[in-house]
Design a protein around this motif. Structure first.
Motif, PDB file in Angstrom:
ATOM      1  N   THR A  23       0.841  -1.188   0.000  1.00  0.00           N
ATOM      2  CA  THR A  23       0.000   0.000   0.000  1.00  0.00           C
ATOM      3  C   THR A  23       0.879   1.241   0.000  1.00  0.00           C
ATOM      4  O   THR A  23       1.671   1.428   0.912  1.00  0.00           O
TER       5      THR A  23
ATOM      6  N   ASN B  64      -9.574   6.569   5.952  1.00  0.00           N
ATOM      7  CA  ASN B  64      -8.408   5.761   6.357  1.00  0.00           C
ATOM      8  C   ASN B  64      -7.248   6.721   6.633  1.00  0.00           C
ATOM      9  O   ASN B  64      -6.514   7.092   5.731  1.00  0.00           O
TER      10      ASN B  64
ATOM     11  N   LEU C 274      -3.739   6.050   5.445  1.00  0.00           N
ATOM     12  CA  LEU C 274      -3.514   5.927   4.003  1.00  0.00           C
ATOM     13  C   LEU C 274      -2.912   7.191   3.397  1.00  0.00           C
ATOM     14  O   LEU C 274      -2.127   7.121   2.461  1.00  0.00           O
TER      15      LEU C 274
ATOM     16  N   GLU D  45     -13.042   4.761  -5.129  1.00  0.00           N
ATOM     17  CA  GLU D  45     -12.760   3.757  -4.095  1.00  0.00           C
ATOM     18  C   GLU D  45     -11.291   3.362  -4.185  1.00  0.00           C
ATOM     19  O   GLU D  45     -10.787   3.108  -5.281  1.00  0.00           O
ATOM     20  N   ILE D  46     -10.624   3.307  -3.023  1.00  0.00           N
ATOM     21  CA  ILE D  46      -9.193   2.984  -3.000  1.00  0.00           C
ATOM     22  C   ILE D  46      -8.970   1.722  -2.181  1.00  0.00           C
ATOM     23  O   ILE D  46      -9.430   1.621  -1.040  1.00  0.00           O
ATOM     24  N   ASP D  47      -8.279   0.764  -2.784  1.00  0.00           N
ATOM     25  CA  ASP D  47      -7.950  -0.494  -2.120  1.00  0.00           C
ATOM     26  C   ASP D  47      -6.478  -0.781  -2.378  1.00  0.00           C
ATOM     27  O   ASP D  47      -6.101  -1.271  -3.443  1.00  0.00           O
ATOM     28  N   GLY D  48      -5.644  -0.434  -1.402  1.00  0.00           N
ATOM     29  CA  GLY D  48      -4.206  -0.577  -1.596  1.00  0.00           C
ATOM     30  C   GLY D  48      -3.731   0.356  -2.690  1.00  0.00           C
ATOM     31  O   GLY D  48      -3.965   1.554  -2.650  1.00  0.00           O
ATOM     32  N   ASP D  49      -3.053  -0.211  -3.677  1.00  0.00           N
ATOM     33  CA  ASP D  49      -2.567   0.594  -4.802  1.00  0.00           C
ATOM     34  C   ASP D  49      -3.580   0.658  -5.945  1.00  0.00           C
ATOM     35  O   ASP D  49      -3.318   1.280  -6.972  1.00  0.00           O
ATOM     36  N   ASN D  50      -4.711  -0.028  -5.768  1.00  0.00           N
ATOM     37  CA  ASN D  50      -5.738  -0.042  -6.803  1.00  0.00           C
ATOM     38  C   ASN D  50      -6.793   1.018  -6.524  1.00  0.00           C
ATOM     39  O   ASN D  50      -7.299   1.126  -5.396  1.00  0.00           O
TER      40      ASN D  50
ATOM     41  N   THR E  67     -10.496   2.417  -7.931  1.00  0.00           N
ATOM     42  CA  THR E  67     -11.658   2.170  -8.793  1.00  0.00           C
ATOM     43  C   THR E  67     -12.469   3.455  -8.878  1.00  0.00           C
ATOM     44  O   THR E  67     -12.830   4.037  -7.852  1.00  0.00           O
TER      45      THR E  67
ATOM     46  N   ARG F  60     -10.549   0.890 -13.445  1.00  0.00           N
ATOM     47  CA  ARG F  60      -9.643   0.548 -12.354  1.00  0.00           C
ATOM     48  C   ARG F  60      -8.218   0.765 -12.829  1.00  0.00           C
ATOM     49  O   ARG F  60      -7.868   0.392 -13.950  1.00  0.00           O
TER      50      ARG F  60
ATOM     51  N   LYS G 220      -3.881   1.469 -11.266  1.00  0.00           N
ATOM     52  CA  LYS G 220      -2.949   1.512 -10.139  1.00  0.00           C
ATOM     53  C   LYS G 220      -2.371   2.916 -10.015  1.00  0.00           C
ATOM     54  O   LYS G 220      -2.314   3.667 -10.989  1.00  0.00           O
TER      55      LYS G 220
END
Length: 256
Positions: free
Chosen positions: A3, A58, A61, A155-160, A162, A175, A177
């Motif tokens: 992340t 978060n 983050l 929407e953020i999930d780690g380095d991804n 969306t 999506r 990175k």
């Protein structure tokens, strides 16, 4: 999954307040700016709000939210608002009263991205004064980063990341990175107001002042405005009682 800490850059533009009806100046070279209320561009305000919400969702983050404005000395007012709402640091690139076209804006922002080591840029899809809707796309091209325009959900999930965006037929989901450029649409969020205590605290937050030459960028114009004028007043329409009368009127106008 690794992340990356988010170092968010949010460009904000000082524009004539959206509630004011623009008037053309006497020389017909542009819009009258004297004695007119200015505020943060609404799309930029949405971009700022989204960056703050990402951090609130978060706290571990987001490393930093940096606001940048390109405009006259007075543009530091919108930066102070950005700082009061939640930006950590800011930069004013003072260009005086000169109007800066999207490509020059993108080149200046590219230098700030490099300087701040940003990995996520969230900016309004357009400014309500020139309505260009070009800066985000040009900036992504200069940086060779992926882009997601007209975002209605992020929407953020780690380095991804969306991004949902509105398109003519419904919605489109992308999506990508990090690093990434996102431009914001109206329905992404409703920006908060800056509270008075936060406005006072913002006066102590960093506001760096630079010129275009400090960043090694020469501002060049590719467009020349010849004349600005109001659109012609349209004549009132005419109501007709029947199809025959409609045909008669069209014949009188030599439309058929």
């Amino acid at each position: 999954m690794s992340t990356s800490k988010l170092r968010i850059l949010v460009p904000v533009k000082r524009v004539i307040d959206f509630a004011i009806k623009p008037r053309i100046n006497k020389t017909q070279t542009g819009v009258e700016t004297k004695g007119v209320k200015f505020s943060i561009n609404p799309f930029c305000d949405i971009a700022l709000e989204e960056s703050i919400r990402i951090r609130e969702g978060n706290k571990d983050l987001v490393e930093k939210i940096h606001a940048v404005s390109i405009g006259p000395t007075k543009a530091q007012d919108v930066l102070r608002v950005a700082l009061a709402k939640g930006a950590d640091t800011s930069t004013l690139i003072d260009v005086g009263e000169e109007e800066v076209e999207p490509l020059s804006v993108a080149k200046l922002l590219q230098k700030v991205v490099e300087k701040e080591n940003s990995n996520l840029i969230i900016l309004g899809k357009q400014a309500i004064d020139d309505d260009s809707n070009q800066t985000g796309q040009m900036l992504a091209g200069l940086l060779n980063w992926p882009q997601a325009t007209n975002a209605s959900k992020v929407e953020i999930d780690g380095d991804n990341v969306t991004v949902t965006r509105e398109v003519d037929g419904g919605s489109d989901t992308l999506r990508a990175k990090l690093p990434l450029v996102i431009t914001t649409d109206l329905r992404l969020n409703d920006p908060r107001y800056a509270s008075l205590p936060n406005v006072m605290k913002a006066k102590k937050k960093p506001l760096e002042k630079l010129s275009a030459s400090d960043l090694g960028i020469e501002i060049t114009k590719r467009l020349e405005t010849l004349k600005v004028e109001e659109p012609p007043v349209r004549q009132a329409g005419v109501k007709v009682e029947s199809v025959d009368e409609l045909i008669s009127k069209l014949k009188d106008l030599k439309a058929i």
